[in-house]
Design an enzyme around this catalytic site. Sequence first.
Site, PDB file in Angstrom:
ATOM      1  N   GLU A 115      -2.082   4.104  -5.580  1.00 47.95           N
ATOM      2  CA  GLU A 115      -2.129   2.692  -5.959  1.00 47.95           C
ATOM      3  C   GLU A 115      -3.270   2.479  -6.939  1.00 47.95           C
ATOM      4  OE1 GLU A 115      -1.942  -0.050  -2.717  1.00 47.95           O
ATOM      5  OE2 GLU A 115      -0.071   0.784  -1.942  1.00 47.95           O
ATOM      6  N   HIS A 231      -2.666 -11.208  -6.372  1.00 47.82           N
ATOM      7  CA  HIS A 231      -1.802 -10.054  -6.557  1.00 47.82           C
ATOM      8  C   HIS A 231      -0.984 -10.283  -7.813  1.00 47.82           C
ATOM      9  CE1 HIS A 231       0.979  -6.794  -5.924  1.00 47.82           C
ATOM     10  NE2 HIS A 231       0.277  -6.393  -4.870  1.00 47.82           N
ATOM     11  N   ARG A 277      -6.467  -4.734 -10.023  1.00 43.36           N
ATOM     12  CA  ARG A 277      -5.571  -5.874  -9.816  1.00 43.36           C
ATOM     13  C   ARG A 277      -5.966  -7.105 -10.620  1.00 43.36           C
ATOM     14  NH1 ARG A 277      -4.081  -5.838  -3.340  1.00 43.36           N
ATOM     15  NH2 ARG A 277      -2.478  -4.234  -3.495  1.00 43.36           N
ATOM     16  N   HIS A 336      -3.580 -13.664  -2.885  1.00 39.80           N
ATOM     17  CA  HIS A 336      -3.208 -12.547  -2.023  1.00 39.80           C
ATOM     18  C   HIS A 336      -4.269 -12.196  -0.992  1.00 39.80           C
ATOM     19  CE1 HIS A 336      -0.987  -8.988  -0.917  1.00 39.80           C
ATOM     20  NE2 HIS A 336      -1.985  -8.188  -1.237  1.00 39.80           N
ATOM     21  N   ARG A 371     -11.070  -6.395  -4.230  1.00 34.03           N
ATOM     22  CA  ARG A 371     -10.704  -5.432  -3.190  1.00 34.03           C
ATOM     23  C   ARG A 371      -9.873  -4.289  -3.760  1.00 34.03           C
ATOM     24  NH1 ARG A 371      -6.050  -4.772  -0.054  1.00 34.03           N
ATOM     25  NH2 ARG A 371      -5.159  -6.674  -0.926  1.00 34.03           N
TER      26      ARG A 371
END
Length: 506
Positions: A115, A231, A277, A336, A371
């Site tokens: 990811e 997100h 992100r 998110h 994060r």
Amino acid sequence: MERLRHDGVVVVGAGLAGLSAALSAAPARVLVLTDAPLSHGCSSAWAQGGVAAALGADDAPALHAADTVTAGAGLVVADVARLLAEDGPAAVRHLAALGAPFDRTPDGSFAQSLEAAHSRARVARVKGDQAGRAIMEAVVVAVLAARHIEVRTGAHLTGLLQGADGRVRGVVARIKGRSVEITARSVILATGGIGGLYAVTTTPAELQGEGLGLAAMAGAVIADPEFVQFHPTAIDIGRDPAPLATEALRGEGATLVNGDGERFMAAYHVDAEMAPRDVVARAIHAEREAGRGAFLDARAAVGAHFPDEFPAVFAACLGGGIDPRTQLIPVAPACHYHMGGIATDSDGRTSLPGLYAAGECASTGVHGANRLASNSLLEAAVFGARAGRAAAAAEAPVTGATEPVMAADLAPGDLQTLRQAMSRDAGVIRDAAGLQRLLDLIDQLEIAGGRSAPLVAARLVAACAMNRRESRGGHYRTDFPEHATAERTFVTLDQVTHPNLKFAAE
């Protein structure tokens, strides 16, 4: 008001953090209070990607910790990141031992996905996008079998009980329509995030920052509330909450294209689709604002394998009239995850004696300004368990009078007004004018309806976003686009409601 004395630990919230805390508090008696039925109304059960941990032969906790620090854009507490990464493999194996059916390779090892912002493929998954649901099912079974735990559903947190010395000695909850005061040795808040404060969110709409707001009203120190992660790839089909197209799709090779079919991420970041992100979210926001639209193209990367490899995404797309095997998936940024929260140490202790916090409502400093993908379930398991052990070991409070710290209810219409304003003015892109407009609205709603926990949580986000005159991680100011000094925010409610008081910094 009905009164109940609980000789043990009260846990508010039944996501992975709350249930991990309850299990680890044994043999102390634990009362778990949750508004929704178990495995419902919590972000843990909705998590798709999986649990990040250094389980592979080519990986190490030090590498995981380094990726966490890098993603956090200068604000991660390195010692806490190291603790999380070092405890990660054991936490995943513990969840597997409880029955979580992680995907395995032919030799029995954990199958792991890559990811964004990870230097290794280290996300342990379940059927592509089923990790949260499967993990929660296993943990719920363990909780229901544990003799030291009692679960009460239909219990909504409305207040905290506080002694004259500031110690939190219990909670006030509305349980099936009745208001109940529950005194306890210690209280663990595991009430989740603030997604329900935004008009576009990937989390359960019930999560409106009640734990954060009530802790602030009781005087707790709050850390980094301005840092909200959006997100980048919520599925844009007009649903509330918005279904999520997991980042694992991009890890499998799915690409982002605009309405002309052109890939655009390389123009925004060298890592293209696998950029952090916040970068991807702003890029998609920019493409949409420019009228070009944004779409996830997984036709070649996943195609016919969608029903088996990503069943949740496949079902959500079909429900919106899209077949992702042959069509592009329209995407948009959505609230998110909240990196900020009630300030805690690595054992969940807050600034108020007797009060602990774990999971998304807490801020240990492990996420910094942004994060790292799939660190959230790991954080819930690791720090939830640590909070449970610490709260169980706490000394019983000296008996004495308590006063309830109570929050007003927020009218449904006012909540919808607030959600629209939060998405508009405290969303992916922010500036002083929008944040002041949002703060003025919060003032108006509070004057009209009283101080509710969601309004307090929203005020903390807006005021600290206004105070942070720079751009960093999930917080982007168009009027202050550059980095300034890397300092965390530590603040109390008094400081954000009295302009003459300065915010604390680390």
